[in-house]
Design an enzyme around this catalytic site. Structure first.
Site, PDB file in Angstrom:
ATOM      1  N   GLU A   1       0.832  -1.209   0.000  1.00 12.89           N
ATOM      2  CA  GLU A   1       0.000   0.000   0.000  1.00 12.89           C
ATOM      3  C   GLU A   1       0.862   1.252   0.000  1.00 12.89           C
ATOM      4  O   GLU A   1       1.917   1.293   0.622  1.00 12.89           O
ATOM      5  CB  GLU A   1      -0.889   0.013   1.246  1.00 12.89           C
ATOM      6  CG  GLU A   1      -2.007  -0.996   1.164  1.00 12.89           C
ATOM      7  CD  GLU A   1      -2.795  -1.095   2.470  1.00 12.89           C
ATOM      8  OE1 GLU A   1      -2.933  -0.078   3.170  1.00 12.89           O
ATOM      9  OE2 GLU A   1      -3.249  -2.209   2.771  1.00 12.89           O
TER      10      GLU A   1
ATOM     11  N   CYS B   1      -3.753   1.202   7.614  1.00 12.33           N
ATOM     12  CA  CYS B   1      -2.691   0.726   6.742  1.00 12.33           C
ATOM     13  C   CYS B   1      -2.555  -0.784   6.885  1.00 12.33           C
ATOM     14  O   CYS B   1      -2.478  -1.315   7.976  1.00 12.33           O
ATOM     15  CB  CYS B   1      -1.383   1.405   7.101  1.00 12.33           C
ATOM     16  SG  CYS B   1      -0.186   1.110   5.847  1.00 12.33           S
TER      17      CYS B   1
ATOM     18  N   ASN C   1      -7.030   3.307  14.769  1.00  7.83           N
ATOM     19  CA  ASN C   1      -7.842   2.827  13.670  1.00  7.83           C
ATOM     20  C   ASN C   1      -8.151   1.365  13.986  1.00  7.83           C
ATOM     21  O   ASN C   1      -7.282   0.514  13.833  1.00  7.83           O
ATOM     22  CB  ASN C   1      -7.005   2.921  12.392  1.00  7.83           C
ATOM     23  CG  ASN C   1      -7.818   3.338  11.219  1.00  7.83           C
ATOM     24  OD1 ASN C   1      -9.001   3.030  11.144  1.00  7.83           O
ATOM     25  ND2 ASN C   1      -7.188   4.029  10.300  1.00  7.83           N
TER      26      ASN C   1
ATOM     27  N   CYS D   1      -1.969  -3.531  14.881  1.00  4.54           N
ATOM     28  CA  CYS D   1      -1.610  -3.160  13.509  1.00  4.54           C
ATOM     29  C   CYS D   1      -2.008  -4.233  12.500  1.00  4.54           C
ATOM     30  O   CYS D   1      -1.736  -5.421  12.703  1.00  4.54           O
ATOM     31  CB  CYS D   1      -0.108  -2.911  13.434  1.00  4.54           C
ATOM     32  SG  CYS D   1       0.451  -2.425  11.798  1.00  4.54           S
TER      33      CYS D   1
ATOM     34  N   GLU E   1       8.572  -2.585   8.570  1.00  9.63           N
ATOM     35  CA  GLU E   1       9.421  -1.897   9.542  1.00  9.63           C
ATOM     36  C   GLU E   1      10.702  -1.481   8.807  1.00  9.63           C
ATOM     37  O   GLU E   1      11.534  -2.339   8.484  1.00  9.63           O
ATOM     38  CB  GLU E   1       9.715  -2.854  10.718  1.00  9.63           C
ATOM     39  CG  GLU E   1      10.821  -2.430  11.648  1.00  9.63           C
ATOM     40  CD  GLU E   1      10.711  -0.992  12.163  1.00  9.63           C
ATOM     41  OE1 GLU E   1       9.642  -0.605  12.670  1.00  9.63           O
ATOM     42  OE2 GLU E   1      11.707  -0.258  12.052  1.00  9.63           O
TER      43      GLU E   1
ATOM     44  N   CYS F   1       3.071  -5.983  16.211  1.00  6.24           N
ATOM     45  CA  CYS F   1       2.312  -5.037  17.056  1.00  6.24           C
ATOM     46  C   CYS F   1       0.833  -5.432  17.033  1.00  6.24           C
ATOM     47  O   CYS F   1       0.261  -5.665  15.969  1.00  6.24           O
ATOM     48  CB  CYS F   1       2.502  -3.606  16.575  1.00  6.24           C
ATOM     49  SG  CYS F   1       4.230  -3.070  16.616  1.00  6.24           S
TER      50      CYS F   1
ATOM     51  N   CYS G   1       3.077   8.319   1.803  1.00  8.80           N
ATOM     52  CA  CYS G   1       3.430   7.336   2.821  1.00  8.80           C
ATOM     53  C   CYS G   1       3.805   6.051   2.094  1.00  8.80           C
ATOM     54  O   CYS G   1       2.972   5.465   1.397  1.00  8.80           O
ATOM     55  CB  CYS G   1       2.229   7.120   3.746  1.00  8.80           C
ATOM     56  SG  CYS G   1       2.495   5.853   4.982  1.00  8.80           S
TER      57      CYS G   1
ATOM     58  N   CYS H   1       4.977  -7.607   7.634  1.00  6.54           N
ATOM     59  CA  CYS H   1       5.855  -7.127   8.703  1.00  6.54           C
ATOM     60  C   CYS H   1       5.959  -8.229   9.748  1.00  6.54           C
ATOM     61  O   CYS H   1       5.017  -8.983   9.959  1.00  6.54           O
ATOM     62  CB  CYS H   1       5.234  -5.880   9.331  1.00  6.54           C
ATOM     63  SG  CYS H   1       6.220  -5.139  10.657  1.00  6.54           S
TER      64      CYS H   1
END
Ligand code: SAH
Length: 341
Positions: free
Chosen positions: A92, A333, A290, A119, A160, A116, A105, A112
């Site tokens: 993205e 995201c 989010n 996320c 990351e 987290c 961005c 990843c």
């Protein structure tokens, strides 16, 4: 034999390669400009390069290209792209429009592995690192699509960046090169969950970028609950790395703090955060949560972030709330990619 990833070569490396083919260095500069200024996507476009050389390059090198798999345009002008890479994987990229210019961005990895808990990007683990060329192309492809220049970059998309250190830092050098897009390093932010040894390595690279630390919690114990990287590096070690980073680079650090109601927004959290930042030149960016499907951390509303901001201001900590852009297309995201997996 694998083809040379020509988009990821810095100008001096491209010169070396082009000269090894018996050409003059200025030819490398022309090719570099086609790739990195004029956003060319094939050797055929390089009309001031001889046909013979274009053919040789075509045989031996690959030009990284992205294709648009999905594009969502928000009422406020924000555009979210799902770009497909050469191997079929998707990433993205988000374009945001501000008064001071266009900001992008970019993603740094396919997926990843940082884990987290709040996320979406990490829910299915890491597939692979992006090449430097693939990070650069997100900027070029988006510029091409909107027909405007991009002036600001945040490395806050999927992945990351410090877990793909060489390509992330090469990207910074190349996108800020006067022979390429010449985007000032001061207009580039790199966001990390806090891989401590890599923060020290970054400090040694003398880049003028803004380092953003995703802090999100004020004690090691609490941070372990949302950010597994804390099992490797405590909050104290992370904060020490930040102080050392600022000492070495003179650059102010930006701390991101996603407010999760009932998890990290108590009076004690505010006091501890103020304590951690004491004496540092820093800035706190509060991020509205989010909510992500499948995440245990979803408690958020617009009022609570303002209440937490006030708690910080009362403690003389300067904190801004990140504006929510692209509300109407606002998958967090990583969600667009998850939907398409
Ligand atoms: N890996 C980098 C970049 C990731 S995303 C990092 O960890 O910093 C950029 C920011 O968005 C990070 O601060 C990240 O913690 C935060 N973030 C991720 N998912 C979120 C969500 N669902 N709601 C709010 N912020 C989120």
């Amino acid at each position: 034999m694998a083809k040379i990833d020509i988009n990821s070569l810095e100008l001096n490396e491209l010169k070396e390669y082009i000269m090894s083919l018996g050409e003059k260095p200025f030819v490398a500069k022309q090719i570099y400009s086609w790739l990195h200024v004029k956003n060319a996507e094939s050797f055929d476009e390089m009309t001031n390069v001889s046909k013979a050389l274009r053919a040789t390059l075509g045989e031996n090198c690959a030009v990284t290209t992205l294709s648009v798999r999905k594009k969502q345009v928000s009422k406020d002008g924000t555009i979210k792209y799902l770009y497909q890479l050469g191997d079929g994987n998707c990433i993205e990229t988000v374009l945001m429009r501000y008064e001071h210019g266009n900001s992008i961005c970019v993603s740094s990895q396919v997926g990843c592995r940082m884990g987290c808990k709040f996320c979406a990007s990490t829910q299915h683990g890491k597939v692979r690192d992006l090449t430097t060329g693939e990070i650069l192309r997100q900027v070029y492809k988006t510029e091409k699509d909107i027909g405007e220049r991009i002036s600001n970059i945040v490395m806050m998309g999927i992945g990351e960046p410090l877990d793909n250190f060489d390509n992330a830092t090469r990207f910074v050098r190349m996108i800020s090169s006067p022979d390429g897009k010449n985007i000032s390093q001061r207009n580039i932010s790199l966001s990390t969950c806090g891989i401590v040894p890599k923060i020290y390595e970054l400090a040694d690279m003398n880049l003028n970028i803004t380092l953003s630390i995703s802090l999100h919690a004020t004690t090691t114990e609490l941070r372990k609950k949302t950010m597994p990287i804390t099992n490797a590096y405590s909050v104290e070690q992370l904060m020490q790395a930040c102080r050392d980073y600022t000492k070495k680079t003179g650059r102010r650090i930006s701390f991101e703090y996603t407010v999760i109601h009932g998890t990290n927004d108590s009076d004690d959290d505010a006091r501890r955060l103020a304590g951690l930042l004491k004496g540092m030149i820093s800035h706190v960016n509060l991020i509205p949560l989010n909510p992500v499907d499948g995440s245990p951390f979803t408690r958020y509303d617009d009022k609570i972030i303002k209440i937490f901001q006030k708690k910080l201001t009362d403690l003389h900590i300067n904190a801004t709330i990140r504006r929510r852009l692209g509300q109407d297309i606002s998958a967090a995201c990583g969600q667009l990619r998850n939907e398409n997996r």
